[in-house]
Design an enzyme around this catalytic site. Structure first.
Site, mmCIF file in Angstrom:
data_model
loop_
_atom_site.group_PDB
_atom_site.id
_atom_site.type_symbol
_atom_site.label_atom_id
_atom_site.label_comp_id
_atom_site.label_asym_id
_atom_site.label_seq_id
_atom_site.Cartn_x
_atom_site.Cartn_y
_atom_site.Cartn_z
ATOM 1 N N CYS A 33 -88.936 31.836 38.910
ATOM 2 C CA CYS A 33 -88.000 32.665 38.133
ATOM 3 C C CYS A 33 -87.496 31.954 36.884
ATOM 4 C CB CYS A 33 -86.804 33.046 39.002
ATOM 5 S SG CYS A 33 -87.278 33.785 40.557
ATOM 6 N N HIS A 71 -78.906 32.698 37.398
ATOM 7 C CA HIS A 71 -80.065 33.427 37.924
ATOM 8 C C HIS A 71 -79.576 34.201 39.136
ATOM 9 C CE1 HIS A 71 -83.723 34.625 39.708
ATOM 10 N NE2 HIS A 71 -83.632 33.774 40.717
ATOM 11 N N GLU A 109 -93.505 35.687 36.946
ATOM 12 C CA GLU A 109 -93.944 35.178 38.247
ATOM 13 C C GLU A 109 -95.046 36.077 38.772
ATOM 14 O OE1 GLU A 109 -94.054 34.558 42.615
ATOM 15 O OE2 GLU A 109 -93.768 36.404 41.540
HETATM 16 N N1 CAA Z 1 -70.707 43.153 56.148
HETATM 17 C C1 CAA Z 1 -70.489 42.226 55.193
HETATM 18 N N2 CAA Z 1 -71.229 41.088 55.066
HETATM 19 C C2 CAA Z 1 -72.228 40.901 55.954
HETATM 20 C C3 CAA Z 1 -72.488 41.827 56.983
HETATM 21 C C4 CAA Z 1 -71.706 43.002 57.058
HETATM 22 N N3 CAA Z 1 -71.898 43.909 57.998
HETATM 23 N N4 CAA Z 1 -73.538 41.361 57.695
HETATM 24 C C5 CAA Z 1 -73.908 40.186 57.138
HETATM 25 N N5 CAA Z 1 -73.112 39.913 56.091
HETATM 26 C C6 CAA Z 1 -73.155 38.762 55.213
HETATM 27 C C7 CAA Z 1 -73.451 37.462 55.955
HETATM 28 O O1 CAA Z 1 -72.256 36.916 56.525
HETATM 29 C C8 CAA Z 1 -74.016 36.607 54.857
HETATM 30 O O2 CAA Z 1 -72.973 36.098 54.085
HETATM 31 P P1 CAA Z 1 -72.937 34.525 53.720
HETATM 32 O O3 CAA Z 1 -74.132 34.297 52.817
HETATM 33 O O4 CAA Z 1 -71.643 34.351 53.025
HETATM 34 O O5 CAA Z 1 -73.077 33.780 55.000
HETATM 35 C C9 CAA Z 1 -74.764 37.626 53.984
HETATM 36 O O6 CAA Z 1 -74.273 38.926 54.349
HETATM 37 C C10 CAA Z 1 -76.269 37.633 54.215
HETATM 38 O O7 CAA Z 1 -76.448 37.772 55.579
HETATM 39 P P2 CAA Z 1 -77.555 36.904 56.343
HETATM 40 O O8 CAA Z 1 -77.382 35.463 55.973
HETATM 41 O O9 CAA Z 1 -77.592 37.273 57.752
HETATM 42 O O10 CAA Z 1 -78.817 37.530 55.576
HETATM 43 P P3 CAA Z 1 -80.339 37.376 55.735
HETATM 44 O O11 CAA Z 1 -80.750 36.566 56.886
HETATM 45 O O12 CAA Z 1 -80.840 38.748 55.696
HETATM 46 O O13 CAA Z 1 -80.822 36.564 54.440
HETATM 47 C C11 CAA Z 1 -81.190 35.801 52.281
HETATM 48 C C12 CAA Z 1 -80.162 36.428 53.220
HETATM 49 C C13 CAA Z 1 -81.664 34.498 52.897
HETATM 50 C C14 CAA Z 1 -80.568 35.477 50.953
HETATM 51 C C15 CAA Z 1 -82.344 36.798 52.098
HETATM 52 O O14 CAA Z 1 -81.919 37.888 51.343
HETATM 53 C C16 CAA Z 1 -83.574 36.186 51.469
HETATM 54 O O15 CAA Z 1 -84.356 35.540 52.135
HETATM 55 N N6 CAA Z 1 -83.809 36.469 50.152
HETATM 56 C C17 CAA Z 1 -84.998 36.031 49.420
HETATM 57 C C18 CAA Z 1 -84.919 34.589 48.944
HETATM 58 C C19 CAA Z 1 -83.862 34.418 47.890
HETATM 59 O O16 CAA Z 1 -83.491 35.328 47.158
HETATM 60 N N7 CAA Z 1 -83.354 33.174 47.750
HETATM 61 C C20 CAA Z 1 -82.364 32.866 46.743
HETATM 62 C C21 CAA Z 1 -82.506 31.466 46.224
HETATM 63 S S1 CAA Z 1 -84.167 31.218 45.623
HETATM 64 C C22 CAA Z 1 -84.168 31.965 44.080
HETATM 65 O O17 CAA Z 1 -83.156 32.232 43.524
HETATM 66 C C23 CAA Z 1 -85.479 32.286 43.446
HETATM 67 C C24 CAA Z 1 -85.719 33.748 43.622
HETATM 68 O O18 CAA Z 1 -85.343 34.549 42.780
HETATM 69 C C25 CAA Z 1 -86.389 34.198 44.819
#
Ligand code: CAA
Length: 387
Positions: free
Chosen positions: A112, A234, A80
């Site tokens: 990916c 993945h 990528e």
């Molecule tokens: N203790 C334990 N767990 C906690 C916590 C704490 N103190 N605080 C938050 N969490 C948990 C939340 O409850 C949540 O769990 P769930 O998913 O079960 O709801 C988890 O931690 C993540 O918290 P948020 O949803 O608040 O996290 P975020 O807003 O920071 O975003 C994400 C999470 C969207 C995955 C972010 O990491 C992101 O944008 N990542 C990049 C995009 C990505 O990887 N997408 C994956 C699919 S696309 C793909 O696979 C292609 C690729 O490689 C990019």
């Protein structure tokens, strides 16, 4: 029918990382959000003299040292994070590894996902030419904007696979389940170093693609859920694999056993996202970290690339596979790494970009055999430090 698949596979990741505990402390985030909520511990960080080419050559070197170059006539490089709009990164690797000149080279792209079509194309090719081998390489630097939601899911790594009609590790099944849709969940226009993404949306489309690909796999005569001993996904972050596994088990109306997916998450937890390499790092992790003998067992694999394409397929573990693993080598790579401070992470994150024609010389940071010595006159200068 000729059996085709993976003769051997090996990975590489740079020797530096930032702990997600350090990142959490700096940003005032509960570290448990990263360790449990995202399921990640470390982000691998390349030095300025390391990139997809040097990591790819490091990943492939052990395969060449053990199995030689004979028969390799194709290099398929999946990434990528390409370094050139025209030239395939595999051509640099081809030279660094001393591969035969009578060889084709091409780069594949689809977020990916592209190492999976590379693997499938390679299997089809060696079925037609069983005397030949294909070197499939997946190599990426997953770099998101700092302080974005994706920051905790960065990483870097490469996986190299030797594909042949003498698969000593894994025979790849002929049936695939496929799914594509035109969505904007994660993308990177040519002018950007970091991706644009809609994080939550991307996780939902990933799960939808998994179920659609699984359904198509079943309709094409694929194996039943109960036939599988392990699943590899993945892994943009390991918690995504847990969600995927839960989702698949529910869809298949099977009881949930997270142990079927957990061995595949161990290496990814401490490397971070490696985009195209990620699912194959999970596959290596499965083979090297499963306590039971996997001989003859089936592994289900789900490959996803945003934008989006998903593919579900299967692999069967070959008798004697343990003799063809590089477990000690891989564990030494992971154990010999050093953590960096937040300030050093910021410096490494901002990898220098050569302005039009500018000359750049990079300090020696890489610990491996291959490094990017500099960029001059628009040309990247890769060196084999043992040559
Ligand atoms: N203790 C334990 N767990 C906690 C916590 C704490 N103190 N605080 C938050 N969490 C948990 C939340 O409850 C949540 O769990 P769930 O998913 O079960 O709801 C988890 O931690 C993540 O918290 P948020 O949803 O608040 O996290 P975020 O807003 O920071 O975003 C994400 C999470 C969207 C995955 C972010 O990491 C992101 O944008 N990542 C990049 C995009 C990505 O990887 N997408 C994956 C699919 S696309 C793909 O696979 C292609 C690729 O490689 C990019």
């Amino acid at each position: 029918m000729i059996k085709t698949g993976i003769e051997a596979m090996s990975f590489y990741t740079p020797h530096r990382y930032i702990s997600l505990a350090t990142l959490a402390e700096k940003h005032g985030i509960d570290p448990e959000k990263f360790s449990r909520g995202i399921g990640q511990e470390k982000i691998a960080l390349p030095g300025h003299d390391e990139d997809i080419v040097t990591m790819a050559a490091e990943a492939a070197r052990p395969l060449i040292d053990r199995y030689g170059t004979e028969g390799i006539d194709t290099v398929l490089f999946a990434t990528e994070t390409g370094i050139d709009q025209s030239k395939a990164a595999g051509i640099y690797v081809h030279r660094l590894l001393g591969l035969p000149a009578n060889c084709r080279n091409v780069e594949l792209k689809q977020a990916c996902y592209s190492a999976t079509p590379a693997l499938q194309l390679a299997c089809s090719y060696v079925a037609r030419r069983p005397d030949r081998k294909v070197l499939v390489i997946a190599s990426d630097v997953a770099r998101y904007d700092r302080e974005s939601s994706g920051e905790a899911t960065q990483g870097a790594g490469a996986v190299a696979m030797l594909i042949s009609a003498d698969p000593k590790l894994l025979e790849i099944g002929a049936v695939s389940g496929l799914f594509s849709e035109d969505i904007m969940d994660f993308w990177r226009p040519n002018h950007r170093r970091t991706p644009l993404f809609d994080g939550k949306f991307s996780t939902l489309r990933y799960l939808n693609a998994l179920i659609e690909a699984w359904r198509d796999y079943g309709e094409n005569g694929g194996k039943a859920y109960e036939d599988f001993a392990r699943f590899c996904y993945h892994l943009p972050f390991s918690r995504m694999g847990e969600k995927a596994h839960r989702h698949l088990a529910k869809s298949a109306k099977a009881s949930l056993d997270m142990e079927m997916a957990l061995p595949g998450m161990l290496y990814n937890r401490v490397v971070g996202n490696s985009y195209t390499a990620s699912i194959y790092l999970a596959l290596i992790s499965t083979l090297e970290n499963s306590e039971d003998d996997l001989t003859g067992k089936s592994i289900g694999l789900f490959s996803y690339g945003s934008g989006a394409t998903g593919e579900f397929f299967d692999a069967t573990v070959v008798s004697g596979y343990q003799e063809h693993l590089f477990t000690q080598h891989h564990q030494a790579i992971l154990e010999d790494r050093v953590p960096v401070s937040y300030e050093d992470y910021v410096e490494l994150w901002g990898a220098p970009v050569a302005k039009d024609g500018e000359e750049l010389t990079f300090e020696v940071e890489a610990r491996g055999r291959y490094r990017l010595a500099g960029i001059n006159d628009h040309k990247r200068i890769y060196v084999d430090t043992r040559a």
